[in-house]
Every structure is written in structure tokens, then in C-alpha cells.
Design a protein around this motif. Structure first.
Motif, PDB file in Angstrom:
ATOM      1  N   GLU A  26       0.771  -1.341   0.189  1.00  0.00           N
ATOM      2  CA  GLU A  26       0.422  -0.016   0.330  1.00  0.00           C
ATOM      3  C   GLU A  26       0.811   2.196  -0.193  1.00  0.00           C
ATOM      4  O   GLU A  26       0.312   2.091  -0.775  1.00  0.00           O
ATOM      5  N   ARG A  30       0.737   4.068  -2.911  1.00  0.00           N
ATOM      6  CA  ARG A  30       0.731   5.523  -2.578  1.00  0.00           C
ATOM      7  C   ARG A  30       2.557   6.528  -3.086  1.00  0.00           C
ATOM      8  O   ARG A  30       3.095   7.514  -2.544  1.00  0.00           O
ATOM      9  N   GLU A 221      -4.940  -5.902   3.511  1.00  0.00           N
ATOM     10  CA  GLU A 221      -5.121  -5.082   2.847  1.00  0.00           C
ATOM     11  C   GLU A 221      -5.979  -3.714   3.671  1.00  0.00           C
ATOM     12  O   GLU A 221      -5.260  -2.632   3.494  1.00  0.00           O
ATOM     13  N   ARG A 225      -4.759  -0.173   4.907  1.00  0.00           N
ATOM     14  CA  ARG A 225      -5.607   0.841   3.662  1.00  0.00           C
ATOM     15  C   ARG A 225      -6.065   1.829   4.731  1.00  0.00           C
ATOM     16  O   ARG A 225      -5.927   2.649   5.365  1.00  0.00           O
ATOM     17  N   ASP A 229      -4.439   5.368   5.998  1.00  0.00           N
ATOM     18  CA  ASP A 229      -5.733   7.056   6.844  1.00  0.00           C
ATOM     19  C   ASP A 229      -5.004   7.793   7.933  1.00  0.00           C
ATOM     20  O   ASP A 229      -4.973   9.009   7.877  1.00  0.00           O
TER      21      ASP A 229
END
Ligand code: NAD
Length: 275
Positions: A26, A30, A221, A225, A229
């Protein structure tokens, strides 16, 4: 919102499997450059290869987080490859342990569990925090567990290791407050990974945990995430899902009732007594 996780120069421990691999992928999605560290170099290389196949940049490093010197070596390898100190550290490496009550859990199992789950995080924070503090930017994500506050029977060493990771993260957040460095601690219930397959979990506990994980587990996953965040939003605690949130509230509001209920549930747990 500071998008700390965008384009981060990151180090992820335990990046060869499960939640660590999901964090590494991830972060690469990004736009980050990711150092994938694991005890098992072959699996770290597999994660790095997946990142490269996505067009990203990754370095695989062998590192046993329970050994201080290896974490110093990791920070040097990361600094050389990144062209400067890492800005985001994910202290994720950990092992599962459980199935026996206190007094029957062998002391070597306690030492090994605390060696990886607690000392691994201590080493990661000790080695990587001074540069972050001096730079006044970046972040640390520590992976604890809902076990940090749930106190489920027959998991004392694991529970203690994760409670300590929670306390270290809270202390670190207080010490770094106002510096620009963010601290996040992740406390999930079951996540579908390979954590159950080791000799520190006895067979009955392993079967029960596997069943619960398959029935109630979240994907790594999704966990990666939402944690990244939350880190961007400067959140200290990430307690995903209703089951973990209910445990968290019960423990804080009614600690004695919570502990009695955990004991009652423990009596009906699908582990044979004395195992
Ligand atoms: P996993 O077994 O799939 O992955 C753990 C990775 O850590 C493996 O690649 C393993 O090789 C590596 N590792 C083990 N010991 C190490 C060491 N000494 N040094 C470096 N790397 C080492 O498990 P996972 O579920 O992805 O676990 C990741 C973290 O999440 C752990 O800290 C675990 O306690 C925590 N956690 C997991 C769950 C869950 O249900 N899976 C729930 C709460 C918390």
C-alpha cells in the motif's frame, strides 16, 4: 491533513507476509520507496518483487527485530538505499503465541514472544526515533493488537507483549507531541494472515484461532489502508471493527466487569483445560 504516507521513504518490518506485506504494497501504491525487512529474506524479496512489478521501488533486507544489532544494520541499509534516513517506520513484525495458562506456559515461550513482539518494537523505536525527532517530521506506526486490552485467557505472553506496545506508543506520542512526528498504534482483532502457523501456539488453540480468523477476520489490505489513512489524519489509536471497539470501550469504562467476562468466556473457550 498531512499526507505523510504519500511518497514516504518507509521501513516495514515483518514485510514478508500478512499485514506487513500489505503495508509495504500500500505504501508503494502511494508512491513510496519501501524497505521490506523480514526474518525470512526470501519472503521479503517476494514482497519487494511485487512492488517492482507494480512499477515501484523496494529493497529487501534480512532482519531479526529481536536482535538490536540487526535493527541498527537495517537502519544503515535503509539510509544507504534511500539516500537519507527513513521517514516512516512500521514496527509490524510479530509472532502469535498461546494455548496454555500462566504457570504452564514454558518460560522460553514467554521470552521468545516478548523478544520479538516487545523488544522488536523497542529496538525499532530506539533506533529510528532520534532522527525523526530531530527532523521534526515523519511518523511511526506500531502494530499492537486488541489483545493489548482484551486480556483473553491462555494468551498471557502475547497479551503482555501487545499491552507493552500500546503503552510504548502512547508514551512516544506524548514525548513527540508538538514535534511534527506522528505516532499511530494499530489494535486489530483477527486479520487473515499466516500468524497462527508456529510452534508457540498449541494445536487446540491453533485450530480454534484458525476457525475464528476464517469466520471473523478482516483482510490485511483493508487494515493497512485504514491504518495509513488514520496516520495521515494524525490519529494515535486505530481500533478497527466493532468487535475491537466494543472490547476497547468495555475495558476502559468497566475494567473489572470486562475481566470477569473474559474469564467466563475463557471457561467456554474451545481449548481443552490444561493445554
Ligand atoms: P504473519 O505471520 O502473516 O506475518 C508476520 C511476519 O513477521 C512474517 O513474515 C515473519 O517472518 C515476520 N517475523 C517474525 N518474527 C520476526 C522477527 N523476529 N524479525 C523480523 N520479522 C519477523 O502475521 P501477521 O498477522 O501479518 O502479523 C503482523 C503483526 O500483526 C504482528 O505484530 C501481529 O502480532 C499483529 N496482529 C495480527 C493479528 C492477526 O489476527 N493476524 C491480529 C492483531 C495483531
Amino acid at each position: 491533513m498531512t499526507r505523510r504516507t504519500q511518497g514516504a521513504r518507509a521501513v516495514v518490518t515483518g514485510a514478508g507476509s500478512g499485514i506487513g506485506r500489505a503495508f509495504a504494497l500500500e505504501l508503494a501504491r502511494r508512491g513510496g520507496r519501501v524497505v521490506c525487512a523480514d526474518l525470512d529474506l526470501a519472503t521479503a524479496k517476494e514482497t519487494a518483487a511485487r512492488i517492482e512489478a507494480m512499477g515501484g521501488e523496494a529493497l529487501a533486507v534480512a532482519c531479526d527485530v529481536s536482535v538490536e544489532a540487526q535493527v541498527w544494520d537495517l537502519s544503515e541499509a535503509a539510509e544507504r538505499w534511500l539516500g537519507g534516513p527513513a521517514g516512516l517506520i512500521v514496527n509490524n513484525a510479530g509472532i502469535g503465541a498461546g494455548g496454555q495458562v500462566i504457570g504452564e506456559t514454558p518460560l522460553p515461550d514467554w521470552r521468545r514472544t516478548l523478544g520479538v513482539n516487545l523488544w522488536g518494537v523497542v529496538h525499532g523505536c530506539h533506533v529510528f526515533t532520534p532522527w525523526l525527532r530531530a527532523a521534526g517530521r515523519g511518523g511511526i506506526i506500531n502494530v499492537a493488537s486488541a489483545a493489548a486490552f482484551a486480556a483473553a485467557p491462555r494468551m498471557a505472553a502475547y497479551n503482555a507483549s501487545k499491552a507493552a506496545v500500546l503503552a510504548i506508543s502512547e508514551t512516544l506520542a506524548a514525548e513527540l507531541s508538538g514535534t511534527g512526528v506522528a505516532v499511530t498504534v494499530l489494535c486489530p482483532t483477527f486479520v487473515k494472515t499466516n500468524i497462527i502457523g508456529n510452534e508457540l501456539i498449541d494445536a487446540a488453540a491453533s485450530r480454534a484461532a484458525d476457525k475464528l480468523m476464517r469466520l471473523t477476520g478482516t483482510t490485511p489490505e483493508r487494515i493497512a489502508r485504514i491504518t495509513l489513512d488514520a496516520h495521515d489524519r494524525g490519529r494515535l489509536y486505530v481500533v478497527p471493527r466493532l468487535d475491537a471497539q466494543l472490547l476497547w470501550r468495555a475495558k476502559r469504562l468497566l475494567p473489572a466487569v470486562h475481566t470477569r467476562a473474559a474469564g467466563l468466556l475463557g471457561r467456554f473457550a474451545p481449548f481443552p483445560q490444561g493445554q
